[in-house]
Design a protein around this motif. Structure first.
Motif, mmCIF file in Angstrom:
data_model
loop_
_atom_site.group_PDB
_atom_site.id
_atom_site.type_symbol
_atom_site.label_atom_id
_atom_site.label_comp_id
_atom_site.label_asym_id
_atom_site.label_seq_id
_atom_site.Cartn_x
_atom_site.Cartn_y
_atom_site.Cartn_z
ATOM 1 N N THR A 1 40.418 122.332 15.097
ATOM 2 C CA THR A 1 40.292 121.112 15.982
ATOM 3 C C THR A 1 41.458 120.900 17.036
ATOM 4 O OG1 THR A 1 39.201 119.746 14.235
ATOM 5 C CG2 THR A 1 40.233 118.508 16.021
ATOM 6 N N ARG A 2 42.789 121.248 16.658
ATOM 7 C CA ARG A 2 43.868 121.327 17.425
ATOM 8 C C ARG A 2 43.679 122.236 18.596
ATOM 9 N NH1 ARG A 2 46.544 120.799 12.395
ATOM 10 N NH2 ARG A 2 47.010 123.074 12.423
ATOM 11 N N TRP A 3 43.005 123.493 18.200
ATOM 12 C CA TRP A 3 42.913 124.653 19.041
ATOM 13 C C TRP A 3 41.951 124.013 20.251
ATOM 14 C CZ3 TRP A 3 38.349 127.648 19.959
ATOM 15 C CH2 TRP A 3 38.362 128.642 20.824
ATOM 16 N N LYS A 4 40.937 123.482 19.878
ATOM 17 C CA LYS A 4 39.848 123.026 21.032
ATOM 18 C C LYS A 4 40.518 121.877 21.750
ATOM 19 C CE LYS A 4 36.278 122.107 18.139
ATOM 20 N NZ LYS A 4 34.799 121.998 17.598
ATOM 21 N N ARG A 5 41.362 121.085 21.107
ATOM 22 C CA ARG A 5 42.049 120.045 21.748
ATOM 23 C C ARG A 5 42.950 120.551 22.954
ATOM 24 N NH1 ARG A 5 44.682 117.466 17.834
ATOM 25 N NH2 ARG A 5 42.887 116.361 17.166
ATOM 26 N N LYS A 6 43.625 121.579 22.628
ATOM 27 C CA LYS A 6 44.605 122.434 23.587
ATOM 28 C C LYS A 6 43.867 122.763 24.522
ATOM 29 C CE LYS A 6 46.090 126.256 22.492
ATOM 30 N NZ LYS A 6 46.679 127.506 21.648
ATOM 31 N N LEU A 7 42.723 123.461 24.572
ATOM 32 C CA LEU A 7 41.924 124.020 25.466
ATOM 33 C C LEU A 7 41.434 122.923 26.454
ATOM 34 C CD1 LEU A 7 39.888 126.919 23.851
ATOM 35 C CD2 LEU A 7 42.071 127.146 25.095
ATOM 36 N N ARG A 8 41.070 121.774 25.849
ATOM 37 C CA ARG A 8 40.551 120.799 26.659
ATOM 38 C C ARG A 8 41.457 120.129 27.616
ATOM 39 N NH1 ARG A 8 36.009 120.335 22.590
ATOM 40 N NH2 ARG A 8 34.322 121.165 23.637
ATOM 41 N N LYS A 9 42.699 120.239 27.394
ATOM 42 C CA LYS A 9 43.722 119.538 28.377
ATOM 43 C C LYS A 9 43.442 119.680 29.637
ATOM 44 C CE LYS A 9 47.683 118.959 25.149
ATOM 45 N NZ LYS A 9 48.983 119.236 24.580
#
Length: 244
Positions: A12-20
């Motif tokens: 979840t954290r990884w996907k959030r980082k990519l979506r910044k």
């Protein structure tokens, strides 16, 4: 299920980082890079384009697939990821050694680094698929490797689109055409430009004799680290969906 929960939170954290949103630094780098591209020798671009096209064709048609890429069975997610992390460390060192060797020799060996590094990356992805229990003898699984590759080395403005495809892969894979039909519709220019734009600046520094050895080792190590992170999370996404 404790490990699975930890893996889900990391995913979840990884996907959030990519979506910044695209950072100011990324936008500045892209503008500088567009100017920089005009200074790059055409022979350099030809090597990259040819290498990428060969890599994609080899992946789709399965010329890299051997018996050692048979999927491993009956492993827990924790066991899979322990092996995956060991693979990442192994391939990061391999890529660093290769980058240092070609970077030391200047422009001719520096250009030779492209096909060699691509080969290392794709071999790594084949091994990662096997660790997570996916059979790369199925051409659709080999396309998933290319999707991981594209997500890792695409520009910020394309990452969200690639991530969406990764999340919906189980749907997309059912709608894929036959191998030959798929290959005939690949936009080679777009594929190679995305990759080339991502690597241009650091790789051009690698062409400087002597100094290039330091750059080559560092950059290749970093590229495999990024690819490893994307591959782990890409397969983690699929395994966790199967477990739910």
């Amino acid at each position: 299920m404790v490990y699975e929960q930890i893996a889900w939170e990391e995913l979840t954290r990884w996907k959030r980082k990519l979506r910044k949103n695209q950072s100011m630094t990324s936008r500045f780098t892209k503008k500088w890079q567009n100017k920089f591209n005009g200074m790059v020798p055409e022979k350099f671009h030809t090597v990259v384009t040819t290498s990428i096209k060969n890599m994609v064709q080899a992946t789709i048609y399965g010329t890299e697939v051997t018996s050692k890429h048979k999927p491993l069975q009956a492993l827990t997610l924790k066991e899979q990821e322990e092996q995956a992390k060991a693979l990442i460390e192994k391939y990061k060192k391999t890529a660093a050694i290769e980058g240092a060797g070609t970077g030391f020799g200047g422009i001719l060996l520096g250009m030779a680094d492209f096909p060699l590094l691509l080969s290392i990356k794709m071999k790594f992805l084949h091994d990662m698929a096997s660790v997570y229990g996916f059979d790369v003898r199925d051409y659709r699984e080999r396309l998933f490797l290319l999707l991981i590759f594209q997500l890792t080395f695409s520009s910020d403005d394309k990452k969200q689109m690639m991530l969406n495809r990764l999340e919906n892969w189980e749907i997309e894979r059912l709608e894929l055409p036959a191998e030959d039909e798929y290959v005939s519709h690949i936009d080679w220019k777009e594929f190679q430009l995305s990759y080339r734009d991502y690597i241009d600046i650091p790789k051009m520094l690698q062409l400087i004799p002597g100094f290039g050895a330091i750059v080559g080792a560092t950059v290749n190590y970093h590229f495999l680290d990024l690819l490893g992170e994307t591959a782990m999370n890409g397969y983690r996404m699929r395994v966790l969906k199967e477990l739910n």
